[in-house]
Design a protein around this motif. Structure first.
Motif, PDB file in Angstrom:
ATOM      1  N   ARG A  98       0.860  -1.143   0.023  1.00  0.00           N
ATOM      2  CA  ARG A  98       0.049   0.083   0.070  1.00  0.00           C
ATOM      3  C   ARG A  98       0.712   1.109  -0.118  1.00  0.00           C
ATOM      4  O   ARG A  98       0.654   2.246  -0.631  1.00  0.00           O
ATOM      5  CB  ARG A  98      -0.861   0.026   1.272  1.00  0.00           C
ATOM      6  CG  ARG A  98      -1.969  -1.234   1.183  1.00  0.00           C
ATOM      7  CD  ARG A  98      -2.935  -1.032   2.371  1.00  0.00           C
ATOM      8  NE  ARG A  98      -3.719   0.108   2.420  1.00  0.00           N
ATOM      9  CZ  ARG A  98      -5.226   0.391   1.714  1.00  0.00           C
ATOM     10  NH1 ARG A  98      -5.491  -0.633   1.121  1.00  0.00           N
ATOM     11  NH2 ARG A  98      -5.598   1.738   1.834  1.00  0.00           N
ATOM     12  N   GLU A  99       1.921   1.201   0.774  1.00  0.00           N
ATOM     13  CA  GLU A  99       2.980   2.334   0.791  1.00  0.00           C
ATOM     14  C   GLU A  99       3.476   2.624  -0.496  1.00  0.00           C
ATOM     15  O   GLU A  99       3.592   3.961  -1.036  1.00  0.00           O
ATOM     16  CB  GLU A  99       4.059   2.028   1.829  1.00  0.00           C
ATOM     17  CG  GLU A  99       4.865   3.288   2.023  1.00  0.00           C
ATOM     18  CD  GLU A  99       6.149   2.949   2.971  1.00  0.00           C
ATOM     19  OE1 GLU A  99       6.819   3.969   3.176  1.00  0.00           O
ATOM     20  OE2 GLU A  99       6.219   1.845   3.325  1.00  0.00           O
ATOM     21  N   TRP A 101       2.264   1.838  -3.415  1.00  0.00           N
ATOM     22  CA  TRP A 101       1.230   2.290  -4.334  1.00  0.00           C
ATOM     23  C   TRP A 101       0.865   3.692  -4.137  1.00  0.00           C
ATOM     24  O   TRP A 101       0.529   4.620  -4.859  1.00  0.00           O
ATOM     25  CB  TRP A 101      -0.088   1.388  -4.167  1.00  0.00           C
ATOM     26  CG  TRP A 101      -0.447   0.347  -4.711  1.00  0.00           C
ATOM     27  CD1 TRP A 101      -0.378  -0.974  -4.516  1.00  0.00           C
ATOM     28  CD2 TRP A 101      -0.635   0.364  -6.357  1.00  0.00           C
ATOM     29  NE1 TRP A 101      -0.337  -1.708  -5.674  1.00  0.00           N
ATOM     30  CE2 TRP A 101      -0.761  -1.074  -6.840  1.00  0.00           C
ATOM     31  CE3 TRP A 101      -0.714   1.365  -7.448  1.00  0.00           C
ATOM     32  CZ2 TRP A 101      -0.977  -1.243  -7.851  1.00  0.00           C
ATOM     33  CZ3 TRP A 101      -0.776   1.025  -8.780  1.00  0.00           C
ATOM     34  CH2 TRP A 101      -1.023  -0.535  -9.012  1.00  0.00           C
ATOM     35  N   SER A 102       1.066   4.314  -2.691  1.00  0.00           N
ATOM     36  CA  SER A 102       0.910   5.738  -2.414  1.00  0.00           C
ATOM     37  C   SER A 102       2.024   6.598  -3.053  1.00  0.00           C
ATOM     38  O   SER A 102       1.580   7.805  -3.401  1.00  0.00           O
ATOM     39  CB  SER A 102       0.857   6.085  -0.941  1.00  0.00           C
ATOM     40  OG  SER A 102       2.315   5.964  -0.459  1.00  0.00           O
ATOM     41  N   VAL A 164      -5.814   4.007  -1.576  1.00  0.00           N
ATOM     42  CA  VAL A 164      -4.645   4.456  -1.869  1.00  0.00           C
ATOM     43  C   VAL A 164      -4.511   5.474  -3.192  1.00  0.00           C
ATOM     44  O   VAL A 164      -4.893   4.885  -4.165  1.00  0.00           O
ATOM     45  CB  VAL A 164      -3.791   3.364  -2.031  1.00  0.00           C
ATOM     46  CG1 VAL A 164      -2.413   3.805  -2.151  1.00  0.00           C
ATOM     47  CG2 VAL A 164      -3.875   2.572  -0.777  1.00  0.00           C
TER      48      VAL A 164
END
Length: 164
Positions: A98-99, A101-102, A164
């Protein structure tokens, strides 16, 4: 005589001496069931049977298989061919956190790997085409260094997580 392999000349000599009994050894053991009856070699007769054979092989080789049960994909270790369920090899999404993707522009909603190992980002959901993925929308090379060991390119399509 034992299990010695005889030459043609030795066989002819045995026949001349009146020894007509010959023991033949098959090159490989016959495929027999518990009753000793031969099992015929079967081949898939259509695409559905071919797909189920692949799913059975995947299960036997410990490759995760999923079944669509009531609209939900769930892990399966058994096949029910007469029930009409849909089976697939479990997707192996790319390991993008997720990080990570951010840090990717929100334009890019999907990532996927082609057969050569190249990873691209897609604006819209691509479809498998030949040895890669195809779309009528924007595509970009993925700037991330992603470990793709053990990832099957055909099941690598990865969607950006919600929020995200």
């Amino acid at each position: 005589m034992g299990n010695k392999t005889m030459t043609n000349e030795e066989v002819i000599e045995q026949v001349k001496q009146g020894n007509w009994c010959a023991k033949f050894q098959p090159k490989q053991k016959a495929n027999v069931n518990n009753d000793g009856n031969l099992i015929p070699k079967l081949t898939p007769q259509n695409a559905e049977q071919g797909h189920l054979v692949q799913m059975l092989l995947a299960i036997m080789q410990k490759i995760p298989v999923e079944v669509n049960f009531g609209g939900e994909w769930t892990t399966s270790t058994i096949l029910f061919p007469s029930m009409g369920y849909e089976y697939r090899i479990k997707p192996t999404p790319l390991p993008i956190s997720r990080e990570a993707w951010s840090f990717i522009n929100k334009t890019w909603q999907y990532a996927a790997m082609d057969e050569c190992g190249a990873i691209c980002l897609y604006e819209r959901k691509p479809t498998k085409s030949g040895r890669g993925w195809d779309t009528d929308f924007n595509v970009s090379d993925c700037p991330l260094n992603i470990n793709t060991d053990g990832i099957n390119w055909e099941t690598s399509l990865t969607e950006r997580p919600e929020g995200v």
